[in-house]
Structure formats: C-alpha cells, structure tokens
Design a protein around this motif. Structure first.
Motif, PDB file in Angstrom:
ATOM      1  N   ARG A   2     141.747 -13.797 -14.141  1.00  0.00           N
ATOM      2  CA  ARG A   2     142.325 -12.444 -14.179  1.00  0.00           C
ATOM      3  C   ARG A   2     141.237 -11.405 -14.435  1.00  0.00           C
ATOM      4  N   ALA A   3     140.323 -11.703 -15.334  1.00  0.00           N
ATOM      5  CA  ALA A   3     139.240 -10.759 -15.647  1.00  0.00           C
ATOM      6  C   ALA A   3     138.348 -10.543 -14.430  1.00  0.00           C
ATOM      7  N   ARG A   4     138.018 -11.617 -13.711  1.00  0.00           N
ATOM      8  CA  ARG A   4     137.191 -11.482 -12.508  1.00  0.00           C
ATOM      9  C   ARG A   4     137.897 -10.657 -11.435  1.00  0.00           C
ATOM     10  N   TRP A  56     140.115  -8.377 -11.875  1.00  0.00           N
ATOM     11  CA  TRP A  56     140.160  -6.989 -12.313  1.00  0.00           C
ATOM     12  C   TRP A  56     138.795  -6.325 -12.178  1.00  0.00           C
ATOM     13  N   MET A  57     137.743  -7.044 -12.558  1.00  0.00           N
ATOM     14  CA  MET A  57     136.399  -6.474 -12.535  1.00  0.00           C
ATOM     15  C   MET A  57     135.812  -6.395 -11.120  1.00  0.00           C
ATOM     16  N   PHE A  58     136.162  -7.359 -10.281  1.00  0.00           N
ATOM     17  CA  PHE A  58     135.609  -7.436  -8.922  1.00  0.00           C
ATOM     18  C   PHE A  58     136.745  -7.563  -7.907  1.00  0.00           C
ATOM     19  N   PRO A  59     137.535  -6.498  -7.718  1.00  0.00           N
ATOM     20  CA  PRO A  59     138.727  -6.604  -6.870  1.00  0.00           C
ATOM     21  C   PRO A  59     138.436  -6.951  -5.413  1.00  0.00           C
ATOM     22  N   HIS A  70     136.064  -8.881  -4.323  1.00  0.00           N
ATOM     23  CA  HIS A  70     135.489 -10.231  -4.213  1.00  0.00           C
ATOM     24  C   HIS A  70     136.528 -11.233  -3.739  1.00  0.00           C
TER      25      HIS A  70
END
Length: 71
Positions: free
Chosen positions: A60-62, A64-67, A69
C-alpha cells in the motif's frame, strides 16, 4: 569496553539482533548519530527493519508513493 567487544556489539546491532537503545546504553549513552558513525567506521551496514508480516502495508505504501509504477 575493548575495541573487539565494541565491534561485536556493533555487528549484533547491524544484524538487527539488538536495538539501538541497547547499544547506545552499553556504549555509554552515545548519540544516535555517533552510533551510525561508529557503524560506518566499522564498515557495517545499518540494520534493516523486518518486512515479514508487513507485506500488505508495504505494498500500500509503495502504491501511494509511486502511483505510476503499478501501471
């Protein structure tokens, strides 16, 4: 504490076997910055947090941080 004992303690911290607080107290209340300088001087990597059991949170964090990707 001898240099050999300090190095063994730093190695245990680098592997994630003991916490930064434990190391800092054992080494005489050194600062957090001093602890990482000591790791660098000993050519040891900083500890990495365990990801086991946190895969969903990390995904989820990835996202959010790298949409873009995930496209």
């Amino acid at each position: 504490m001898t240099a050999l004992e300090s190095n063994a303690l730093l190695t245990r911290f680098s592997r994630g076997d003991i916490s930064a607080i434990e190391v800092r107290k054992t080494l005489g209340d050194v600062t957090y910055g001093d602890l990482f300088r000591m790791l660098a001087d000993a050519r040891l990597a900083p500890p990495r947090p365990a990801s086991t059991g946190r895969e969903e949170q990390l995904a989820r964090a990835r996202a959010w941080m790298f949409p873009r990707h995930g496209e």
